[in-house]
Design an enzyme around this catalytic site. Structure first.
Site, PDB file in Angstrom:
ATOM      1  N   ASN A 137       0.865  -1.179   0.000  1.00  0.00           N
ATOM      2  CA  ASN A 137       0.000   0.000   0.000  1.00  0.00           C
ATOM      3  C   ASN A 137       0.903   1.230   0.000  1.00  0.00           C
ATOM      4  O   ASN A 137       1.495   1.563   1.021  1.00  0.00           O
ATOM      5  CB  ASN A 137      -0.883  -0.034   1.263  1.00  0.00           C
ATOM      6  CG  ASN A 137      -1.703   1.230   1.420  1.00  0.00           C
ATOM      7  OD1 ASN A 137      -1.821   2.027   0.482  1.00  0.00           O
ATOM      8  ND2 ASN A 137      -2.275   1.430   2.605  1.00  0.00           N
ATOM      9  N   TRP A 138       1.004   1.855  -1.153  1.00  0.00           N
ATOM     10  CA  TRP A 138       1.925   2.998  -1.273  1.00  0.00           C
ATOM     11  C   TRP A 138       1.339   4.259  -0.638  1.00  0.00           C
ATOM     12  O   TRP A 138       2.031   5.253  -0.501  1.00  0.00           O
ATOM     13  CB  TRP A 138       2.242   3.274  -2.748  1.00  0.00           C
ATOM     14  CG  TRP A 138       3.048   2.201  -3.426  1.00  0.00           C
ATOM     15  CD1 TRP A 138       3.501   1.014  -2.870  1.00  0.00           C
ATOM     16  CD2 TRP A 138       3.528   2.203  -4.778  1.00  0.00           C
ATOM     17  NE1 TRP A 138       4.209   0.294  -3.801  1.00  0.00           N
ATOM     18  CE2 TRP A 138       4.242   0.998  -4.985  1.00  0.00           C
ATOM     19  CE3 TRP A 138       3.414   3.096  -5.843  1.00  0.00           C
ATOM     20  CZ2 TRP A 138       4.846   0.674  -6.203  1.00  0.00           C
ATOM     21  CZ3 TRP A 138       4.006   2.772  -7.066  1.00  0.00           C
ATOM     22  CH2 TRP A 138       4.712   1.580  -7.234  1.00  0.00           C
ATOM     23  N   LYS A 139       0.076   4.227  -0.295  1.00  0.00           N
ATOM     24  CA  LYS A 139      -0.611   5.394   0.296  1.00  0.00           C
ATOM     25  C   LYS A 139      -0.398   6.626  -0.594  1.00  0.00           C
ATOM     26  O   LYS A 139      -0.302   6.490  -1.804  1.00  0.00           O
ATOM     27  CB  LYS A 139      -0.120   5.639   1.722  1.00  0.00           C
ATOM     28  CG  LYS A 139      -0.121   4.381   2.581  1.00  0.00           C
ATOM     29  CD  LYS A 139       0.035   4.694   4.029  1.00  0.00           C
ATOM     30  CE  LYS A 139       0.270   3.407   4.798  1.00  0.00           C
ATOM     31  NZ  LYS A 139       0.098   3.551   6.216  1.00  0.00           N
ATOM     32  N   HIS A 161      -9.381   0.610   4.918  1.00  0.00           N
ATOM     33  CA  HIS A 161      -8.105   0.866   5.606  1.00  0.00           C
ATOM     34  C   HIS A 161      -8.377   1.813   6.774  1.00  0.00           C
ATOM     35  O   HIS A 161      -9.207   2.710   6.673  1.00  0.00           O
ATOM     36  CB  HIS A 161      -7.102   1.477   4.621  1.00  0.00           C
ATOM     37  CG  HIS A 161      -5.713   1.543   5.187  1.00  0.00           C
ATOM     38  ND1 HIS A 161      -5.323   2.518   6.081  1.00  0.00           N
ATOM     39  CD2 HIS A 161      -4.636   0.736   5.013  1.00  0.00           C
ATOM     40  CE1 HIS A 161      -4.064   2.297   6.429  1.00  0.00           C
ATOM     41  NE2 HIS A 161      -3.622   1.222   5.791  1.00  0.00           N
ATOM     42  N   GLU A 197      -6.887   4.282   7.836  1.00  0.00           N
ATOM     43  CA  GLU A 197      -6.723   5.713   7.529  1.00  0.00           C
ATOM     44  C   GLU A 197      -7.966   6.253   6.828  1.00  0.00           C
ATOM     45  O   GLU A 197      -8.352   7.409   7.015  1.00  0.00           O
ATOM     46  CB  GLU A 197      -5.445   5.927   6.700  1.00  0.00           C
ATOM     47  CG  GLU A 197      -4.207   5.736   7.563  1.00  0.00           C
ATOM     48  CD  GLU A 197      -2.953   5.302   6.836  1.00  0.00           C
ATOM     49  OE1 GLU A 197      -2.907   5.376   5.588  1.00  0.00           O
ATOM     50  OE2 GLU A 197      -2.003   4.873   7.524  1.00  0.00           O
ATOM     51  N   GLU A 222      -5.080  -5.300  10.605  1.00  0.00           N
ATOM     52  CA  GLU A 222      -4.087  -4.246  10.776  1.00  0.00           C
ATOM     53  C   GLU A 222      -4.387  -3.468  12.049  1.00  0.00           C
ATOM     54  O   GLU A 222      -5.239  -2.562  12.039  1.00  0.00           O
ATOM     55  CB  GLU A 222      -4.131  -3.277   9.597  1.00  0.00           C
ATOM     56  CG  GLU A 222      -3.805  -3.897   8.264  1.00  0.00           C
ATOM     57  CD  GLU A 222      -3.271  -2.852   7.296  1.00  0.00           C
ATOM     58  OE1 GLU A 222      -2.177  -3.046   6.789  1.00  0.00           O
ATOM     59  OE2 GLU A 222      -3.951  -1.828   7.088  1.00  0.00           O
ATOM     60  N   GLY A 273       2.693   2.044  10.759  1.00  0.00           N
ATOM     61  CA  GLY A 273       3.688   3.108  10.629  1.00  0.00           C
ATOM     62  C   GLY A 273       4.408   3.468  11.915  1.00  0.00           C
ATOM     63  O   GLY A 273       5.074   4.500  11.991  1.00  0.00           O
ATOM     64  N   SER A 312       3.602  -2.325  10.353  1.00  0.00           N
ATOM     65  CA  SER A 312       5.047  -2.345  10.617  1.00  0.00           C
ATOM     66  C   SER A 312       5.716  -3.663  10.245  1.00  0.00           C
ATOM     67  O   SER A 312       6.638  -4.115  10.932  1.00  0.00           O
ATOM     68  CB  SER A 312       5.336  -1.984  12.080  1.00  0.00           C
ATOM     69  OG  SER A 312       4.935  -0.646  12.326  1.00  0.00           O
ATOM     70  N   GLY A 329       2.897  -1.155   4.282  1.00  0.00           N
ATOM     71  CA  GLY A 329       2.911   0.264   3.937  1.00  0.00           C
ATOM     72  C   GLY A 329       4.337   0.722   3.654  1.00  0.00           C
ATOM     73  O   GLY A 329       4.858   0.540   2.559  1.00  0.00           O
ATOM     74  N   GLY A 330       4.973   1.275   4.676  1.00  0.00           N
ATOM     75  CA  GLY A 330       6.297   1.888   4.519  1.00  0.00           C
ATOM     76  C   GLY A 330       7.305   1.028   3.771  1.00  0.00           C
ATOM     77  O   GLY A 330       7.973   1.507   2.842  1.00  0.00           O
TER      78      GLY A 330
HETATM   79  C1  PEP Z   1      -0.632   0.049   6.090  1.00  0.00           C
HETATM   80  O1  PEP Z   1      -0.807   1.241   6.031  1.00  0.00           O
HETATM   81  O2  PEP Z   1      -1.450  -0.723   5.576  1.00  0.00           O
HETATM   82  C2  PEP Z   1       0.549  -0.433   6.793  1.00  0.00           C
HETATM   83  C3  PEP Z   1       0.544  -1.673   7.178  1.00  0.00           C
HETATM   84  O3  PEP Z   1       1.566   0.447   6.999  1.00  0.00           O
HETATM   85  P1  PEP Z   1       3.020   0.123   7.620  1.00  0.00           P
HETATM   86  O4  PEP Z   1       3.519  -1.140   6.998  1.00  0.00           O
HETATM   87  O5  PEP Z   1       3.857   1.305   7.268  1.00  0.00           O
HETATM   88  O6  PEP Z   1       2.833  -0.025   9.095  1.00  0.00           O
END
Ligand code: PEP
Length: 255
Positions: free
Chosen positions: A12-14, A100, A102, A170, A176, A216, A237-238
Site C-alpha cells: 500500500n503505497w498510500k 483501511h 486511515e 491491521e 507506521g 510495521s 505500507g512503509g
Molecule cells: C498500512 O498502512 O497498511 C501499513 C501496514 O503500513 P506500515 O507497513 O507502514 O505499518
C-alpha cells in the site's frame, strides 16, 4: 499458512510516489516477479490514483498485480474526486483495498460503508481486501477480539468467497509505528477471524480465504509473522516503498 492458501504480499503505497521514483520501483518488482519462475506468492502493489494507469501499463503481461487503495460504493455519478470499482477494473486493476484504518479515520467510514465498497468491488470483478483492526485504546481495554470480530462481520461483502475477498488484520496502533503485536497476539486474532468467517461463509471458504497481517511489517520481523498458522501474507505500507525490503518480505513467506 497451509498449502491451500497461496501467500499474498500487498504493498500500500498510500499518498506516496511520483513517476520518477515510483516507476522504477514498480519496474523492479515486475521484473523480479517475471524472473521468479517458482514464485510461491502473489505480489500486488496499490499505488496512488495518479500512478494507477502508468503502473498498470507497466505491469501488463507481468505477474505483478495492481490495485486501488479505495473505491466508491457507486458505479458512477456526482462524487467529485472519487473513483469507482468499475473504473479501477477498466484501468486494469485486479484488487482494491477497502476499509483501511486511515480511510475509516480520515473519512469516517463505518463498517456499513466499507461493506458497500467491498460489494461494489465484487460487482466490478475486483478482489476486495477488507481491512480491520483495533485502536490502541481498544487493545488496552482488552476488547480487541470483540472489536475485530464485529468489524469483520460488519464489513464483509455479501457473496464473499475465498476467490473474491481477502481480509487484512491491521492493528491501528501498529501502522507506521514500528510496533507490532506479539506473534501469539497476531495468531489469536487471525484464528478468531477464520472462525468468525467460517460461521458466516462456511468452513470451506474460510479455510481457503487469505488473511493478511499489516502493521510495521519489515524484513526483520517478516519470517516470524509470515510463519504463523493463520497468516497468509502481508499488507505492507512503509516497507513497500523499497523494492529490496518488499521483496525480502515476500521471500519470508514459508514455501
Ligand atoms: C498500512 O498502512 O497498511 C501499513 C501496514 O503500513 P506500515 O507497513 O507502514 O505499518
Amino acid at each position: 499458512m497451509t498449502a491451500q492458501r497461496r501467500p499474498l504480499i500487498a504493498g500500500n503505497w498510500k499518498m506516496n510516489g511520483l513517476r520518477a521514483t515510483a516507476m522504477p520501483l514498480a519496474g523492479e518488482l515486475a521484473t523480479k516477479m517475471n524472473n521468479a519462475d517458482d514464485a510461491f506468492f502473489d505480489m500486488l502493489v496499490c499505488p496512488p490514483a495518479t500512478l494507477l494507469e502508468a503502473v498498470n501499463d507497466l505491469a501488463l503481461e507481468t505477474n505483478l498485480a495492481v490495485g486501488g487503495q479505495d473505491c466508491h460504493m457507486n458505479t458512477s455519478g456526482a462524487h467529485t474526486g472519487d473513483i469507482s470499482a468499475e473504473m479501477l477494473k477498466d484501468m486494469g486493476c485486479a484488487y482494491v483495498i477497502v476499509g483501511h484504518s486511515e480511510r475509516r479515520a480520515d473519512h469516517a467510514e463505518s463498517d456499513e460503508v466499507v461493506k458497500s465498497k467491498a460489494e461494489a468491488a465484487l460487482a466490478a470483478g475486483l478482489i476486495a481486501i477488507v481491512c480491520v483492526g483495533e485502536t490502541e485504546a481498544e487493545r488496552d481495554k482488552g476488547i480487541t477480539i470483540d472489536v475485530v470480530a464485529a468489524q469483520i462481520l460488519g464489513s464483509l461483502p455479501e457473496g464473499a468467497t475465498a476467490a473474491n475477498t481477502v481480509a487484512a488484520y491491521e492493528p491501528v496502533w501498529a501502522i507506521g509505528t514500528g510496533r507490532t503485536p506479539t506473534s501469539d497476539e497476531v495468531q489469536e486474532v487471525h484464528a478468531m477471524m477464520r472462525k468468525t468467517l467460517a460461521e458466516k461463509i462456511g468452513a470451506d471458504e474460510a479455510d481457503k480465504m487469505r488473511l493478511l497481517y499489516g502493521g510495521s511489517v519489515k524484513p526483520s520481523n517478516a519470517v516470524e509473522l509470515m510463519g504463523l498458522a493463520d497468516v497468509d501474507g502481508a499488507l505492507v505500507g512503509g516497507a513497500s516503498l523499497s523494492h529490496t525490503d518488499f521483496w525480502a518480505i515476500a521471500e519470508s513467506c514459508p514455501k
